[in-house]
Design a protein around this motif. Structure first.
Motif, PDB file in Angstrom:
ATOM      1  N   MET A 179      87.827  -7.950  21.950  1.00  0.00           N
ATOM      2  CA  MET A 179      88.122  -7.544  23.326  1.00  0.00           C
ATOM      3  C   MET A 179      88.215  -8.749  24.267  1.00  0.00           C
ATOM      4  SD  MET A 179      88.410  -4.255  23.066  1.00  0.00           S
ATOM      5  CE  MET A 179      89.220  -4.753  21.519  1.00  0.00           C
ATOM      6  N   GLY A 180      87.540  -9.831  23.905  1.00  0.00           N
ATOM      7  CA  GLY A 180      87.643 -11.035  24.719  1.00  0.00           C
ATOM      8  C   GLY A 180      89.022 -11.658  24.616  1.00  0.00           C
ATOM      9  N   GLU A 181      89.569 -11.708  23.385  1.00  0.00           N
ATOM     10  CA  GLU A 181      90.932 -12.232  23.200  1.00  0.00           C
ATOM     11  C   GLU A 181      91.934 -11.371  23.953  1.00  0.00           C
ATOM     12  OE1 GLU A 181      91.666 -12.439  19.041  1.00  0.00           O
ATOM     13  OE2 GLU A 181      90.197 -14.040  18.681  1.00  0.00           O
ATOM     14  N   PHE A 182      91.749 -10.049  23.897  1.00  0.00           N
ATOM     15  CA  PHE A 182      92.628  -9.140  24.639  1.00  0.00           C
ATOM     16  C   PHE A 182      92.550  -9.427  26.137  1.00  0.00           C
ATOM     17  CE2 PHE A 182      92.135  -5.232  27.226  1.00  0.00           C
ATOM     18  CZ  PHE A 182      93.467  -4.885  27.350  1.00  0.00           C
ATOM     19  N   TRP A 183      91.345  -9.520  26.658  1.00  0.00           N
ATOM     20  CA  TRP A 183      91.168  -9.717  28.098  1.00  0.00           C
ATOM     21  C   TRP A 183      91.705 -11.076  28.548  1.00  0.00           C
ATOM     22  CZ3 TRP A 183      90.304  -7.352  32.510  1.00  0.00           C
ATOM     23  CH2 TRP A 183      89.861  -8.090  33.610  1.00  0.00           C
ATOM     24  N   GLU A 184      91.292 -12.129  27.862  1.00  0.00           N
ATOM     25  CA  GLU A 184      91.730 -13.463  28.262  1.00  0.00           C
ATOM     26  C   GLU A 184      93.229 -13.626  28.090  1.00  0.00           C
ATOM     27  OE1 GLU A 184      89.252 -16.750  26.820  1.00  0.00           O
ATOM     28  OE2 GLU A 184      87.714 -15.259  26.319  1.00  0.00           O
ATOM     29  N   GLY A 185      93.784 -13.014  27.031  1.00  0.00           N
ATOM     30  CA  GLY A 185      95.214 -13.141  26.780  1.00  0.00           C
ATOM     31  C   GLY A 185      96.069 -12.416  27.797  1.00  0.00           C
ATOM     32  N   THR A 186      95.549 -11.334  28.371  1.00  0.00           N
ATOM     33  CA  THR A 186      96.343 -10.558  29.326  1.00  0.00           C
ATOM     34  C   THR A 186      96.069 -10.927  30.778  1.00  0.00           C
ATOM     35  OG1 THR A 186      94.698  -8.769  29.266  1.00  0.00           O
ATOM     36  CG2 THR A 186      96.584  -8.577  27.785  1.00  0.00           C
ATOM     37  N   THR A 187      94.920 -11.539  31.053  1.00  0.00           N
ATOM     38  CA  THR A 187      94.591 -11.858  32.448  1.00  0.00           C
ATOM     39  C   THR A 187      94.408 -13.345  32.715  1.00  0.00           C
ATOM     40  OG1 THR A 187      92.170 -11.764  32.207  1.00  0.00           O
ATOM     41  CG2 THR A 187      93.331  -9.663  32.574  1.00  0.00           C
ATOM     42  N   GLY A 188      94.042 -14.103  31.692  1.00  0.00           N
ATOM     43  CA  GLY A 188      93.736 -15.516  31.895  1.00  0.00           C
ATOM     44  C   GLY A 188      92.335 -15.765  32.428  1.00  0.00           C
ATOM     45  N   HIS A 189      91.605 -14.699  32.730  1.00  0.00           N
ATOM     46  CA  HIS A 189      90.255 -14.826  33.289  1.00  0.00           C
ATOM     47  C   HIS A 189      89.202 -14.882  32.191  1.00  0.00           C
ATOM     48  CE1 HIS A 189      91.286 -14.185  37.505  1.00  0.00           C
ATOM     49  NE2 HIS A 189      91.984 -13.112  37.183  1.00  0.00           N
ATOM     50  N   PRO A 190      88.045 -15.482  32.484  1.00  0.00           N
ATOM     51  CA  PRO A 190      86.911 -15.328  31.584  1.00  0.00           C
ATOM     52  C   PRO A 190      86.480 -13.863  31.575  1.00  0.00           C
ATOM     53  CG  PRO A 190      86.228 -16.353  33.646  1.00  0.00           C
ATOM     54  CD  PRO A 190      87.726 -16.305  33.665  1.00  0.00           C
ATOM     55  N   ILE A 191      85.710 -13.476  30.586  1.00  0.00           N
ATOM     56  CA  ILE A 191      85.349 -12.074  30.416  1.00  0.00           C
ATOM     57  C   ILE A 191      83.992 -11.772  31.058  1.00  0.00           C
ATOM     58  CG2 ILE A 191      84.406 -12.552  28.121  1.00  0.00           C
ATOM     59  CD1 ILE A 191      85.273  -9.750  27.305  1.00  0.00           C
ATOM     60  N   PRO A 192      83.954 -10.835  32.008  1.00  0.00           N
ATOM     61  CA  PRO A 192      82.674 -10.449  32.620  1.00  0.00           C
ATOM     62  C   PRO A 192      81.946  -9.452  31.723  1.00  0.00           C
ATOM     63  CG  PRO A 192      84.582  -9.945  34.049  1.00  0.00           C
ATOM     64  CD  PRO A 192      85.078 -10.151  32.652  1.00  0.00           C
ATOM     65  N   LEU A 193      80.723  -9.738  31.363  1.00  0.00           N
ATOM     66  CA  LEU A 193      79.962  -8.859  30.482  1.00  0.00           C
ATOM     67  C   LEU A 193      78.750  -8.269  31.212  1.00  0.00           C
ATOM     68  CD1 LEU A 193      80.217 -11.027  27.256  1.00  0.00           C
ATOM     69  CD2 LEU A 193      81.383  -8.850  27.703  1.00  0.00           C
ATOM     70  N   GLY A 194      77.703  -9.064  31.393  1.00  0.00           N
ATOM     71  CA  GLY A 194      76.497  -8.548  32.020  1.00  0.00           C
ATOM     72  C   GLY A 194      76.232  -9.168  33.377  1.00  0.00           C
ATOM     73  N   ALA A 195      75.862  -8.334  34.342  1.00  0.00           N
ATOM     74  CA  ALA A 195      75.596  -8.779  35.712  1.00  0.00           C
ATOM     75  C   ALA A 195      74.120  -8.651  36.042  1.00  0.00           C
ATOM     76  CB  ALA A 195      76.413  -7.934  36.687  1.00  0.00           C
TER      77      ALA A 195
END
Length: 288
Positions: A179-195
Motif C-alpha cells: 500500500m505504500g508503493e501504491f500511495w507514493e506512486g500515485t501521490t508522491g507523498h510519504p505515507i501517513p500511518l499513525g498520529a
C-alpha cells in the motif's frame, strides 16, 4: 506505568501500542527522564482500541490512525510529532498463494487491523482500482493475529502493518501488493500511518508542554538507543531484537520529530482524497 512527579499535577493518560517504534519514542518521557515534562500514566493498546477510545473521547493523549482524524478532531488536536509517517513503510496485502494478484482477492475474506485504520483506508483506495469485483467479507483482528490467520486458512488474505513487513515470509506468506508503493506512486507523498493526538481541553500551555516532551523523548531515544532497549524488547511480543531494530529504523524518522509541511501535506492529501471517494467525512480541522 506512571512517570515520577513531585507536584500535585494530575498525570496525563497516554495510550500507545507496545510496538517498538512507540516504546522507543516514548521511553524517556514514560520513565520521567524528560526534565520539566508533564507526568504521564501509560496504557498499551492495539490501534483498533485506541481509535475507538478517541471516538469516545477517552484518554488525554492517544496514538491513533490518521484515518480516524475526521471523526475526532472536534475534541482532539493533531500533534506535530511522535507519530509514524514515512516512505517504504506501507501496509502489505498478503496471501498463502505465491503469485496471487489483485484479482485473486475478488470475493475473498480479508483480515484487517481496524476498519478505521489508515491501512484499511489505503486498501480501500487501492482495491477500488485494482479489484473491480470487490473483496468479500472484511474481518477485524489484532495485527499480530492476522498472519497466523492467513497461514492457517482462517481468512484468504490479510492486510498487515508494523514488523510484518520483515517477518511475513517466515509464515509462508506472499505479498500481493504494498500500500505504500501504491500511495507514493500515485501521490508522491510519504505515507501517513499513525498520529499522536491530544485533547484540546488540555489548553494551549499544556499542549505545548506535551509537544515539547515528545520531541525531547524522541531526541533522547536517538541520542542513547541503548537506554530504551529493555523497555522495547519487554513489550515487543518475543520479537527478534534485529527485527525490533529494523522496525524502529523504518518507522522512527525525521517526521517523528516534526511532521513539517511535507508531513502535513501528506495527511491533507490522504484525508482529502478519501473524502472525495466518499470513504471519510470531509474535514477542515487539521491543525498545522
Amino acid at each position: 506505568m506512571t512517570s515520577p512527579t513531585t507536584g500535585a499535577e494530575r498525570p496525563l493518560g497516554i495510550t500507545y501500542s507496545p510496538c517498538p517504534n512507540d516504546t522507543f519514542v516514548f521511553h524517556a518521557w514514560a520513565h520521567g527522564r524528560v526534565a520539566g515534562a508533564p507526568p504521564v500514566d501509560v496504557t498499551f493498546a492495539d490501534i483498533d482500541i485506541t481509535n475507538a477510545m478517541a471516538e469516545r473521547g477517552e484518554g488525554d493523549i492517544l496514538k491513533v490512525s490518521y484515518a480516524v482524524l475526521p471523526y475526532v478532531l472536534d475534541r482532539y488536536t493533531l500533534l506535530p510529532c511522535g507519530g509514524a509517517l514515512g516512505r517504504g513503510c506501507g501496509p502489505l496485502v498478503l496471501t498463502r498463494t505465491e503469485g496471487a494478484g489483485p484479482l485473486d482477492l475478488t470475493g475473498r475474506t480479508v483480515a484487517v487491523p481496524s476498519v478505521k485504520s489508515t491501512a484499511y483506508l489505503l486498501f480501500r483506495l487501492w482495491a477500488a482500482a485494482q479489484v473491480p469485483g470487490g473483496v468479500g467479507e472484511v474481518v477485524v483482528l489484532p495485527f499480530h493475529e492476522i498472519m497466523p490467520a492467513v497461514r492457517d486458512g482462517k481468512v484468504d488474505a490479510g492486510l498487515v502493518i508494523h514488523e510484518a513487513r520483515f517477518t511475513y515470509r517466515g509464515y509462508g506468506l506472499h505479498k500481493v501488493a504494498d500500500m505504500g508503493e501504491f500511495w507514493e506512486g500515485t501521490t508522491g507523498h510519504p505515507i501517513p500511518l499513525g498520529a499522536i493526538i491530544a485533547k484540546r481541553s488540555l489548553g494551549e500551555e499544556r499542549l505545548r508542554a506535551v509537544t515539547d516532551a515528545i520531541r525531547a523523548s524522541v531526541r533522547q531515544a536517538w541520542d542513547d538507543p541503548a537506554a530504551s532497549r529493555a523497555y522495547v524488547l519487554a513489550h515487543a511480543q518475543e520479537m527478534d531484537p534485529a527485527v525490533a531494530d529494523a522496525h524502529i529504523g523504518l518507522y522512527v524518522n525525521d517526521f517523528t520529530a516534526d511532521l513539517g509541511e511535507a508531513g502535513h501535506a501528506a495527511v491533507r492529501e490522504l484525508l482529502t482524497r478519501a473524502a472525495g471517494e466518499g470513504l471519510l467525512p470531509a474535514t477542515t480541522a487539521l491543525d498545522s
